[in-house]
Scaffold this active site. Sequence first.
Site, PDB file in Angstrom:
ATOM      1  N   HIS A   1       0.589   3.251  -1.815  1.00  0.00           N
ATOM      2  CA  HIS A   1      -0.597   2.908  -2.708  1.00  0.00           C
ATOM      3  C   HIS A   1      -1.808   3.517  -2.313  1.00  0.00           C
ATOM      4  CE1 HIS A   1       1.513  -0.565  -4.615  1.00  0.00           C
ATOM      5  NE2 HIS A   1       1.903  -0.747  -3.455  1.00  0.00           N
TER       6      HIS A   1
ATOM      7  N   ASP B   1      -3.177  -6.209   0.573  1.00  0.00           N
ATOM      8  CA  ASP B   1      -2.230  -5.740  -0.563  1.00  0.00           C
ATOM      9  C   ASP B   1      -1.602  -4.272   0.603  1.00  0.00           C
ATOM     10  OD1 ASP B   1       0.820  -3.851  -0.615  1.00  0.00           O
ATOM     11  OD2 ASP B   1       0.971  -4.796  -2.577  1.00  0.00           O
TER      12      ASP B   1
ATOM     13  N   GLY C   1       2.392  -3.059  -8.386  1.00  0.00           N
ATOM     14  CA  GLY C   1       1.963  -4.054  -9.996  1.00  0.00           C
ATOM     15  C   GLY C   1       0.965  -4.987  -9.687  1.00  0.00           C
TER      16      GLY C   1
ATOM     17  N   ILE D   1       1.238   5.449  -5.673  1.00  0.00           N
ATOM     18  CA  ILE D   1       1.030   4.869  -6.748  1.00  0.00           C
ATOM     19  C   ILE D   1       0.688   3.453  -7.470  1.00  0.00           C
ATOM     20  CG2 ILE D   1       4.099   5.099  -7.878  1.00  0.00           C
ATOM     21  CD1 ILE D   1       4.538   2.675  -6.516  1.00  0.00           C
TER      22      ILE D   1
END
Length: 284
Positions: free
Chosen positions: A192, A187, A210, A207
């Site tokens: 991120h 990802d 998830g 962040i």
Amino acid sequence: MPIDARAALAAEPRRAEIGWDRKDVQLYHLGLGAGSPATDPDELRYTLESRLQVLPSFATVAGAGTAAFGGMGAQGVGVDLAAVLHGGQTVRVHRPIPVTGRAVQTSKVAAVYDKGKAAVIVLRTEAADGDGPLWTSDAQIFVRGEGGFGGERGPSDRLPPPDRAPDHTVERPVREDQALLYRLSGDWNPLHADPAFAKLAGFDRPILHGLCTYGMTLKAVTDTLLDGDVSRITAYRTRFAGVVFPGETLRIRMWAGGGRVQVTVAPAERDDAPVLADTVVEHS
């Protein structure tokens, strides 16, 4: 309208061959924080090739992460990726995932729901090898601004926590560099990793993925309640409800019973801000 539900549901599944080996599995586990502390012999089942087992959540990154969004380019799905949120994730394993393997992965749109101001697309990915089915993975993709087309609203997956104290509460620290390591499993979203990009998206800093929180939670449940035995896990689902920042600590509450574990997850620093909700691990 960018989403044509009828065309999306009628489209032929996409097929792709994927492969992975022990290094992919080890890198994924390290991205979840496995191997800490390095002196803990129980962590070797996630990091040492001679003892290695595979967390079922690995299905979300097998084939460089195509399982979660493999159907986004399907016929009838022409959405602005800036309006897309990963709303939930379910993985059901049909048998333990091998440490090294090759599989044929098929992806399709399994459902399209009309939530009024948004649409929810359920992308289903199934993987099978020469011995049969391996896993089925459903990603619930929330697309802002694409509702109101008159479709079914879909089921409600809301699951309030039990009205009692949790059976177990554990905390797992998120390293400052954890998102940088986890993204190597496939990802590459700069949200991120790149502070400037994160600010454009409305965050003070990058962040955590998830699906990283998703995997960390499954590992915590496995180690706490399943004797570290991933082969006991049959299914795992969650709804993404918030964000985690690298450097925070996950507070994971577990209620066990009846062959399943219900879980809630929030940062210890923001305990009233859940990041995973409606979370259930099914096991034998």
